[in-house]
Design a protein around this motif. Sequence first.
Motif, PDB file in Angstrom:
ATOM      1  N   TYR A 184       0.421  -1.095  -0.106  1.00 55.78           N
ATOM      2  CA  TYR A 184       0.198  -0.128  -0.025  1.00 55.78           C
ATOM      3  C   TYR A 184       0.759   1.346  -0.128  1.00 55.78           C
ATOM      4  O   TYR A 184       0.810   2.173  -0.179  1.00 55.78           O
ATOM      5  CB  TYR A 184      -1.216  -0.169   1.323  1.00 55.78           C
ATOM      6  CG  TYR A 184      -0.347   0.452   2.171  1.00 55.78           C
ATOM      7  CD1 TYR A 184      -0.322   2.007   2.926  1.00 55.78           C
ATOM      8  CD2 TYR A 184       0.156   0.099   2.865  1.00 55.78           C
ATOM      9  CE1 TYR A 184      -0.308   2.731   4.490  1.00 55.78           C
ATOM     10  CE2 TYR A 184       0.893   0.714   4.470  1.00 55.78           C
ATOM     11  CZ  TYR A 184       0.470   1.521   5.153  1.00 55.78           C
ATOM     12  OH  TYR A 184       1.003   1.728   6.030  1.00 55.78           O
ATOM     13  N   ALA A 185       2.245   1.095   0.427  1.00 56.64           N
ATOM     14  CA  ALA A 185       2.759   2.371   1.296  1.00 56.64           C
ATOM     15  C   ALA A 185       3.581   2.580  -0.947  1.00 56.64           C
ATOM     16  O   ALA A 185       4.013   3.845  -0.854  1.00 56.64           O
ATOM     17  CB  ALA A 185       3.865   1.901   2.372  1.00 56.64           C
ATOM     18  N   VAL A 186       3.986   1.972  -2.029  1.00 54.00           N
ATOM     19  CA  VAL A 186       3.919   2.833  -2.507  1.00 54.00           C
ATOM     20  C   VAL A 186       2.647   2.607  -3.609  1.00 54.00           C
ATOM     21  O   VAL A 186       2.518   3.458  -4.369  1.00 54.00           O
ATOM     22  CB  VAL A 186       4.723   1.173  -3.748  1.00 54.00           C
ATOM     23  CG1 VAL A 186       4.822   0.972  -5.236  1.00 54.00           C
ATOM     24  CG2 VAL A 186       5.687   0.620  -3.043  1.00 54.00           C
ATOM     25  N   GLU A 187       2.048   2.044  -3.572  1.00 55.89           N
ATOM     26  CA  GLU A 187       0.270   2.396  -4.721  1.00 55.89           C
ATOM     27  C   GLU A 187      -0.239   3.669  -4.025  1.00 55.89           C
ATOM     28  O   GLU A 187      -0.967   4.236  -5.057  1.00 55.89           O
ATOM     29  CB  GLU A 187      -0.460   1.422  -4.221  1.00 55.89           C
ATOM     30  CG  GLU A 187      -0.808   0.041  -4.069  1.00 55.89           C
ATOM     31  CD  GLU A 187      -1.779  -0.945  -4.040  1.00 55.89           C
ATOM     32  OE1 GLU A 187      -2.713  -1.023  -3.051  1.00 55.89           O
ATOM     33  OE2 GLU A 187      -1.126  -2.661  -4.130  1.00 55.89           O
ATOM     34  N   ILE A 188       0.045   4.006  -2.934  1.00 54.86           N
ATOM     35  CA  ILE A 188      -0.416   5.169  -2.349  1.00 54.86           C
ATOM     36  C   ILE A 188      -0.370   6.370  -2.882  1.00 54.86           C
ATOM     37  O   ILE A 188      -0.955   7.454  -3.686  1.00 54.86           O
ATOM     38  CB  ILE A 188      -0.460   5.290  -0.909  1.00 54.86           C
ATOM     39  CG1 ILE A 188      -1.268   6.424   0.255  1.00 54.86           C
ATOM     40  CG2 ILE A 188       0.964   5.841  -0.103  1.00 54.86           C
ATOM     41  CD1 ILE A 188      -1.491   6.900   1.215  1.00 54.86           C
ATOM     42  N   TYR A 189       1.559   6.788  -3.521  1.00 59.09           N
ATOM     43  CA  TYR A 189       1.763   7.881  -4.350  1.00 59.09           C
ATOM     44  C   TYR A 189       1.335   7.653  -5.792  1.00 59.09           C
ATOM     45  O   TYR A 189       1.193   8.762  -6.322  1.00 59.09           O
ATOM     46  CB  TYR A 189       2.955   7.351  -4.162  1.00 59.09           C
ATOM     47  CG  TYR A 189       3.947   7.742  -2.975  1.00 59.09           C
ATOM     48  CD1 TYR A 189       4.341   8.960  -2.070  1.00 59.09           C
ATOM     49  CD2 TYR A 189       4.733   6.442  -2.379  1.00 59.09           C
ATOM     50  CE1 TYR A 189       5.111   8.628  -1.075  1.00 59.09           C
ATOM     51  CE2 TYR A 189       5.348   7.131  -0.819  1.00 59.09           C
ATOM     52  CZ  TYR A 189       5.568   8.394  -0.533  1.00 59.09           C
ATOM     53  OH  TYR A 189       5.961   8.293   1.124  1.00 59.09           O
ATOM     54  N   TYR A 190       0.950   6.225  -6.237  1.00 62.05           N
ATOM     55  CA  TYR A 190       0.953   6.375  -7.187  1.00 62.05           C
ATOM     56  C   TYR A 190      -0.734   7.101  -7.611  1.00 62.05           C
ATOM     57  O   TYR A 190      -1.093   7.964  -9.111  1.00 62.05           O
ATOM     58  CB  TYR A 190       0.113   5.117  -8.232  1.00 62.05           C
ATOM     59  CG  TYR A 190       2.143   4.800  -8.930  1.00 62.05           C
ATOM     60  CD1 TYR A 190       2.086   4.448 -10.088  1.00 62.05           C
ATOM     61  CD2 TYR A 190       2.898   4.360  -8.400  1.00 62.05           C
ATOM     62  CE1 TYR A 190       3.673   4.207 -10.364  1.00 62.05           C
ATOM     63  CE2 TYR A 190       4.368   3.798  -8.035  1.00 62.05           C
ATOM     64  CZ  TYR A 190       4.209   3.650  -9.566  1.00 62.05           C
ATOM     65  OH  TYR A 190       5.861   3.530  -9.489  1.00 62.05           O
ATOM     66  N   GLU A 191      -1.349   6.367  -6.477  1.00 60.03           N
ATOM     67  CA  GLU A 191      -3.139   6.940  -6.985  1.00 60.03           C
ATOM     68  C   GLU A 191      -3.169   8.527  -6.041  1.00 60.03           C
ATOM     69  O   GLU A 191      -3.638   9.092  -7.188  1.00 60.03           O
ATOM     70  CB  GLU A 191      -3.717   6.483  -5.774  1.00 60.03           C
ATOM     71  CG  GLU A 191      -3.944   5.025  -6.270  1.00 60.03           C
ATOM     72  CD  GLU A 191      -4.339   4.622  -7.700  1.00 60.03           C
ATOM     73  OE1 GLU A 191      -5.753   5.222  -7.694  1.00 60.03           O
ATOM     74  OE2 GLU A 191      -4.158   3.805  -8.129  1.00 60.03           O
TER      75      GLU A 191
END
Length: 314
Positions: A184-191
């Motif tokens: 999630y801590a990677v996905e949050i930046y893309y989103e």
Amino acid sequence: MKKILVTGALGQIGSELVTKLREIYGTSNVIGSDIRKIDGIDDEGPFEIIDVTDADRLYDVAKEHKVDTIMHLAALLSATAEKAPKKAWDINMGGLVNALEVARELDLQFFTPSSIGAFGPSTPKDNTPQDTLQRPTTMYGVNKVSGELLCDYYFQRFGVDTRGVRYPGLISYVAPPGGGTTDYAVEIYYEAVKNKAYTSYIGEGTYMDMMFMPDALNAIVQLMEADPSKLEHRNAFNITAISAAPEDFAKAIKKHIPDFKLSYDVDPVRQKIADSWPNSIDSSSAAKEWGFKAEYDLDKMTKVMLEKVEEKLA
Ligand code: NAD
């Protein structure tokens, strides 16, 4: 000059590690390998297809390229392993023992990462010590504790120069994460860049350790080059940079994207894994024995992540 074989080289860590090692030791001295082939690092330097459960193939490639070091990254990660526990055991333990055997037979230096997943619900949650109770409740955790012990065994029994760290969740913008609980801590930046909003599958107030990839890669190089006489713990050094919950990421992102919105839709499987892991780990042994120090805190990492993700999506 080192000559290094990297397994699982197309994953989140490997795809950046190979580039970094090639900058330090020279392109021809770093052999990438993975069970699959994709465009990228596999055509920028030596690359071999290796399924790490195939012991003979692993041995043949290591011998043919006359390597002196194996960095063993091939594995199934926590969330994926929970979906296919037997397959995870076969790859994580079978692959590891094969790679250690090659290191023993050819007298190679050896690195493999353990994880904060090697801890469990009965482990002290805050400032988790280097040496402590480890009774993990996931297949990934069982593999990681077994792997830590196996690496210690190969050092004590056969004198193989094994070294390793316990990584926290790793954050990067180059390769996508491979099915871990901290993805999630990677996905949050893309989103955040795409939609100014993110729905987290990990609940509010769930703290876990994290680290930006440049710090994770520096740690490997530093540990592998460390004076062995200073290493009391060879394998599974606790290392960390950030202890954060989803709302801390949101706060850091809002400094750059003020109208960013965080909501929650908790996935019970990954939440249960997260709840069994520490809130923050103590990395003082790594600092003392080989000088580990992380450069990136949450704010410094967030600035770079948002810039790089924006460039990538432009
Ligand atoms: P990843 O899932 O991104 O990559 C793993 C790679 O292994 C993939 O490219 C996959 O194709 C390959 N692979 C799978 N089965 C294989 C097989 N049988 N033979 C050869 N290759 C195979 O994983 P990663 O994030 O790069 O993790 C690498 C190591 O670091 C693992 O041991 C993992 O447990 C550990 N680790 C990672 C993190 C993290 O946040 N990324 C945290 C702690 C520990």
